[in-house]
Design an enzyme around this catalytic site. Structure first.
Site, short mmCIF file in Angstrom:
data_model
loop_
_atom_site.label_atom_id
_atom_site.label_comp_id
_atom_site.label_asym_id
_atom_site.label_seq_id
_atom_site.Cartn_x
_atom_site.Cartn_y
_atom_site.Cartn_z
N GLU A 60 0.80 -1.24 0.00
CA GLU A 60 0.00 0.00 0.00
C GLU A 60 0.83 1.28 0.00
O GLU A 60 0.54 2.23 0.74
CB GLU A 60 -0.98 0.00 1.19
CG GLU A 60 -1.91 -1.21 1.17
CD GLU A 60 -2.92 -1.22 2.32
OE1 GLU A 60 -2.88 -0.31 3.16
OE2 GLU A 60 -3.74 -2.15 2.36
N HIS B 282 -10.06 -6.35 -2.23
CA HIS B 282 -11.12 -6.03 -1.26
C HIS B 282 -12.21 -5.25 -1.98
O HIS B 282 -12.04 -4.07 -2.30
CB HIS B 282 -10.55 -5.17 -0.12
CG HIS B 282 -9.58 -5.89 0.76
ND1 HIS B 282 -9.94 -6.97 1.54
CD2 HIS B 282 -8.26 -5.70 0.99
CE1 HIS B 282 -8.88 -7.40 2.21
NE2 HIS B 282 -7.86 -6.66 1.89
N GLU C 239 -5.95 -10.90 -1.11
CA GLU C 239 -6.79 -10.64 0.08
C GLU C 239 -8.27 -10.53 -0.30
O GLU C 239 -8.99 -9.67 0.21
CB GLU C 239 -6.35 -9.33 0.77
CG GLU C 239 -4.88 -9.29 1.12
CD GLU C 239 -4.45 -8.05 1.89
OE1 GLU C 239 -5.32 -7.30 2.37
OE2 GLU C 239 -3.22 -7.83 2.01
N ASP D 20 -12.07 -10.37 -0.69
CA ASP D 20 -13.33 -10.47 0.03
C ASP D 20 -14.28 -9.44 -0.56
O ASP D 20 -13.86 -8.48 -1.21
CB ASP D 20 -13.19 -10.32 1.56
CG ASP D 20 -12.57 -9.03 2.05
OD1 ASP D 20 -12.37 -8.11 1.22
OD2 ASP D 20 -12.29 -8.93 3.25
C1 XIL Z 1 -6.15 -6.27 8.53
C2 XIL Z 1 -6.51 -7.41 9.48
O1 XIL Z 1 -7.40 -8.27 8.82
C3 XIL Z 1 -7.12 -6.87 10.74
O2 XIL Z 1 -7.33 -7.91 11.69
C4 XIL Z 1 -6.23 -5.79 11.35
O3 XIL Z 1 -6.87 -5.21 12.47
C5 XIL Z 1 -5.92 -4.71 10.32
O4 XIL Z 1 -5.35 -5.32 9.17
N1 XIL Z 1 -4.81 -4.80 3.83
C6 XIL Z 1 -3.80 -5.59 4.34
C7 XIL Z 1 -4.06 -6.43 5.53
O5 XIL Z 1 -2.73 -5.69 3.70
O6 XIL Z 1 -2.91 -6.61 6.31
C8 XIL Z 1 -5.18 -5.87 6.39
O7 XIL Z 1 -5.45 -6.79 7.42
C9 XIL Z 1 -6.40 -5.60 5.54
C10 XIL Z 1 -6.08 -4.60 4.46
#
Ligand code: XIL
Length: 405
Positions: free
Chosen positions: A171, A263, A294, A296
Site C-alpha cells: 500500500e 477487497h 486478500e 473479500d
Molecule cells: C487487517 C486485518 O485483517 C485486521 O485484523 C487488522 O486489524 C488490520 O489489518 N490490507 C492488508 C491487511 O494488507 O494486512 C489488512 O489486514 C487488511 C487490508
C-alpha cells in the site's frame, strides 16, 4: 503432466467409442460434485494455490472448532492475518516475540500449505515505539533506515526457505481521491511514514534487503484498488503501479510479483472477469507473477441487511458471488497468476465485521464465503464451480516464477 492425463482420457474415450459405438459419458469422469470437493483440490487442476488469511488465535478457539477445520482442509496456501506484522513481532524495541508467527508457520507445515509472508513494509500496524520515537525525534532518519534494514533481514532470515511469496511493500501508492486525481507514492503525514522518514528509495531498498535474506522467496508489491486498469491516465492506480514496477525492474530491483488485494464492496461498480484478466496479463508482460492476495466482497449494511431481510440478503449474496467469481476467473485467465487468497473465510471473524471501511465500524460487512455459523454461502460454491467447470482451452497450468537475481 496435466496434458498427458487429458490425452490419455481422450484416448480411452475414443477407444470406448470405437468398441461400443456409444458416446462416452464425459460427465461421469468427475465422480464427486464440486460442492463436496475442497477449494484446494479444485485449484490443483489449474496448479493454482487457493489461500486464506489465518488468525492464529482462532486456531485454538474451542468455541469454534470449524475455524481450524476449514483453514486446514480447504486451502493450500495461508497468510498470517496479523502475526507477522511489525507490531506483533517486535512489540518492544530490540525484543522479538515470535510466538504467534512461529505457531502460524507450524500450522502451515502441519497442513502442507504454502506460505505467503505478510508483511515487511507498511505504514499500518507499526510498533508504537517506532512511530512515537520518530515523532519525538528520539529515532532519527538514519536510524529509521537502519531499523528497516534490520527488521526485513531478521524476519526474512528467520523463515528463510519456508516462504513462497513475501509481501515486501504494501500500500505505498495513493488513491485518486486522496491526491487530487493524480496518483503518487504516499507522502502524507498519516500514511507516508516510510516515504517521509526513510526517503523514496525505501521501496527499492526493501526488495534488495529481502532478496539478500532469502534468495528463493518470490518478492511481491501488494496493494488494493488494483483490480483492473482504468483510464490509463494520472488517476489510474494500476497504471501507476505498472510504471513503478517496470521502472524498478529496469533498475534491477528484485521484484517478482504484484499482488492485487481484491477487497471489494457490492456497493461499487467493480470490474468484470475480462477486465481483471487483462490486468493480470498486462502485468505478466513485465515478467512478474501476479496473485490475488486478500479477496473479500462486503456489502453496505443497510437496515434491511442488518434485519436479515431475505430480499436484501439475496441481492447482496448474489452480487457478492459474482464479484468473487470475476476475481477468480481473471486470475485463472493468466498463467502467471499463482494464487488466489481470501482474507478470512467466515462472516463472524472477517476483519470487515469490525473495521470501518468507509461506513463506520462493521458498516460494510458479510464479506466472506461462509456465513457467521460457517455455513457455505453462494460465493463458495461459485468459486468451486469456476474451478471445476472451467474447460479447455482455459484450463491452464501455472508458469512457475523464478526469483529474480
Ligand atoms: C487487517 C486485518 O485483517 C485486521 O485484523 C487488522 O486489524 C488490520 O489489518 N490490507 C492488508 C491487511 O494488507 O494486512 C489488512 O489486514 C487488511 C487490508
Amino acid at each position: 503432466m496435466k496434458l498427458r492425463r487429458s490425452i490419455l482420457i481422450g484416448a480411452v474415450a475414443a477407444a470406448t467409442v470405437g468398441a461400443l459405438t456409444v458416446a462416452p459419458a464425459v460427465a461421469t469422469l468427475t465422480a464427486k460434485s464440486p460442492a463436496d470437493q475442497s477449494l484446494k483440490a479444485l485449484g490443483q487442476r489449474h496448479d493454482l494455490a487457493i489461500g486464506t488469511a489465518v488468525n492464529v488465535d482462532l486456531l485454538s478457539d474451542s468455541t469454534q472448532p470449524q475455524y481450524k477445520e476449514i483453514a486446514s482442509s480447504q486451502f493450500s496456501s495461508v497468510t498470517a492475518e496479523n502475526a507477522m506484522k511489525w507490531e506483533s513481532i517486535e512489540p518492544t524495541k530490540g525484543t522479538y516475540d515470535w510466538t504467534k508467527a512461529d505457531a502460524f508457520m507450524k500450522f502451515a507445515k502441519d497442513n502442507h500449505q504454502l506460505v505467503r509472508g505478510h508483511v515487511l513494509v507498511w505504514h499500518n500496524q507499526l510498533p508504537k515505539w517506532l512511530t512515537d520515537g520518530v515523532t519525538a525525534g528520539t529515532i532519527t532518519k538514519p536510524q529509521v533506515r537502519e531499523l528497516l534494514k534490520k527488521h526485513i533481514t531478521d524476519v526474512v532470515s528467520r523463515y528463510k526457505g519456508q516462504i513462497w511469496q513475501w509481501d515486501v511493500v504494501n500500500e505505498a501508492v495513493s488513491d485518486p481521491w486522496e491526491t487530487n486525481n493524480v496518483i503518487k507514492l504516499r507522502d502524507d503525514a498519516a500514511k507516508g511514514f516510510w516515504y517521509n522518514n526513510y526517503g523514496p528509495d525505501y521501496i527499492a531498498d526493501a526488495f534488495k534487503f529481502a532478496r539478500a535474506a532469502d534468495p528463493k522467496a518470490l518478492l511481491f508489491y501488494n496493494d488494493y484498488n488494483l483490480d483492473a486498469f482504468g483510464s490509463g491516465g494520472a488517476d489510474d492506480k494500476s497504471q501507476f503501479v505498472y510504471t513503478m514496477v517496470k521502472d524498478l525492474r529496469a533498475k534491477g530491483v528484485p521484484i517478482d510479483g504484484v499482488g492485487s488485494q481484491g477487497h471489494l464492496s457490492t456497493r461499487y461498480g467493480n470490474f468484470d472477469a475480462i477486465q481483471i484478466a487483462d490486468w493480470h496479463n498486462k502485468f505478466a508482460g513485465l515478467g512478474v507473477a501476479t496473485a490475488v492476495t486478500e479477496a473479500d466482497v462486503r456489502s453496505l449494511m443497510t437496515d434491511a441487511l442488518k434485519a436479515n431481510n431475505s430480499d436484501a440478503i439475496n441481492e447482496a449474496f448474489q452480487a457478492q458471488a459474482a464479484n468473487y467469481s470475476a476475481l477468480l476467473q481473471g486470475c485463472l485467465a493468466s498463467r502467471h497468476c499463482l494464487s488466489f487468497t481470501v482474507w478470512g473465510f467466515d462472516d463472524k471473524n472477517s476483519w470487515t465485521a469490525t473495521t470501518d471501511l468507509g461506513s463506520g465500524p462493521g458498516g460494510e460487512a458479510l464479506a466472506a464465503i461462509y456465513d457467521a455459523t460457517y455455513k457455505p454461502k453462494r460465493a463458495l460454491n461459485t468459486l468451486k464451480a469456476d474451478l471445476a467447470y472451467t474447460g479447455a482451452p482455459y484450463v491452464l497450468d501455472r508458469i512457475p516464477q523464478r526469483p529474480r537475481r
